[in-house]
Enzyme design. Sequence first.
Site, PDB file in Angstrom:
ATOM      1  N   CYS A 127      69.629  78.458  89.620  1.00 62.32           N
ATOM      2  CA  CYS A 127      68.482  78.093  88.785  1.00 62.32           C
ATOM      3  C   CYS A 127      68.819  78.273  87.307  1.00 62.32           C
ATOM      4  O   CYS A 127      69.941  77.946  86.885  1.00 62.32           O
ATOM      5  CB  CYS A 127      67.243  78.878  89.196  1.00 62.32           C
ATOM      6  SG  CYS A 127      65.714  78.227  88.503  1.00 62.32           S
ATOM      7  N   ASP A 196      62.001  86.831  89.276  1.00 61.48           N
ATOM      8  CA  ASP A 196      60.609  86.557  88.900  1.00 61.48           C
ATOM      9  C   ASP A 196      59.769  87.795  89.125  1.00 61.48           C
ATOM     10  O   ASP A 196      58.902  88.131  88.322  1.00 61.48           O
ATOM     11  CB  ASP A 196      60.061  85.361  89.680  1.00 61.48           C
ATOM     12  CG  ASP A 196      60.560  84.069  89.033  1.00 61.48           C
ATOM     13  OD1 ASP A 196      61.661  83.625  89.388  1.00 61.48           O
ATOM     14  OD2 ASP A 196      59.879  83.570  88.118  1.00 61.48           O
TER      15      ASP A 196
HETATM   16  C1  RUB Z   1      62.973  80.269  87.268  1.00 58.12           C
HETATM   17  C2  RUB Z   1      63.687  81.345  88.008  1.00 58.12           C
HETATM   18  C3  RUB Z   1      64.507  82.303  87.200  1.00 58.12           C
HETATM   19  C4  RUB Z   1      63.637  83.537  86.883  1.00 58.12           C
HETATM   20  C5  RUB Z   1      64.304  84.437  85.848  1.00 58.12           C
HETATM   21  O1  RUB Z   1      62.039  79.562  88.075  1.00 58.12           O
HETATM   22  O2  RUB Z   1      63.534  81.526  89.205  1.00 58.12           O
HETATM   23  O3  RUB Z   1      65.607  82.753  87.935  1.00 58.12           O
HETATM   24  O4  RUB Z   1      62.394  83.111  86.378  1.00 58.12           O
HETATM   25  O5  RUB Z   1      64.410  83.754  84.614  1.00 58.12           O
HETATM   26  P1  RUB Z   1      61.111  78.451  87.398  1.00 58.12           P
HETATM   27  P2  RUB Z   1      64.576  84.560  83.239  1.00 58.12           P
HETATM   28  O6  RUB Z   1      62.011  77.463  86.731  1.00 58.12           O
HETATM   29  O7  RUB Z   1      60.343  77.878  88.545  1.00 58.12           O
HETATM   30  O8  RUB Z   1      60.207  79.140  86.408  1.00 58.12           O
HETATM   31  O9  RUB Z   1      65.774  85.448  83.398  1.00 58.12           O
HETATM   32  O10 RUB Z   1      64.765  83.486  82.210  1.00 58.12           O
HETATM   33  O11 RUB Z   1      63.323  85.333  83.014  1.00 58.12           O
END
Ligand code: RUB
Length: 307
Positions: A127, A196
């Site tokens: 992701c 998340d």
């Molecule tokens: C994003 C996702 C990321 C986490 C952590 O999912 O799963 O791995 O949110 O991101 P989506 P960060 O695109 O559905 O929001 O480290 O930037 O907080």
Amino acid sequence: MTDTVKATASDIKEMKIRGAGRIARAGASAMGKFAEDYNGGSLEDFKKDIDKAKKIILDSRPTAVSLWNGVQASVKDVGSAASLGEAKASVVRNAASFVKMSSSAVETIAKIGAKRVEKGDTLLTHCNSSAALGIIKEAHLQGKDIKVYATESRPWRQGLLTVKELSDAGVDVTLIIDSAVRAVMKDIDKVFVGADTVTSNGALINKVGTSQLALAANEARVPFSVCTETYKFSPMTIFGDMVEIEERDCGEVVKADEISKGVKIYNPVFDTTPAKYIDAYITELGVISPGSVYDVMVKQLGNDIFK
Ligand code: RUB
């Protein structure tokens, strides 16, 4: 309700703002702007209206506790404020300090996590996580000569953001489809993903596909690390609350005219990785085990939570 609150909630819902850290900062900033612009009459009205604003923001996406923690951190002193001016000022101040703390946590995680990357490592990420990418870019800046595989992350394809960000930073990066994870695992030295939500028993909720990646890493004995600010630890899970896994529209998976009528589509956008598949949580407080998550939560919340 101010336009900023509604616009921010809609941008989060429609994924114009996405990623757990970013939505938390956007949610907190919207609360700060709401308080700054508030021109209602009394403290009582403000308390009611800020509760409504909070609900609009929190209803935008259900899974990432970072959003709840960011909004909550912003409004935490409203209840004890003696005047409208004091209440408004507290939200403006607390929102700004959450945003500052959040950004600085990502920088600290990058510094700490880069120490776990060795010269010549091949890494895998899933992701688009700013915390995970911070570590990877820092390791690259330190001249560690790394290679990175990044998953596409269907259906939103956030992996395209990841490969752009890494290639812009000069990192040697290869895009793979999500189902190629096990095929490349033999070449991977370490996996870094974001979070998340992290539960009190050390489980991880992150982009769907994370748990099968963790399984493949476990089978191949590849260390699996989660890069996360501790405001993604969910205090509600201590009290038994379950984390709601967001399901999004089936049109994000396939267009109506591409599939036979009557076929059902299931589109969960996050999944749960049990603690036993996680080697380390890399946080702004340091590298901790999944088994230490509960202690960190309780320390941060203070023992009063049990009263
Ligand atoms: C994003 C996702 C990321 C986490 C952590 O999912 O799963 O791995 O949110 O991101 P989506 P960060 O695109 O559905 O929001 O480290 O930037 O907080």
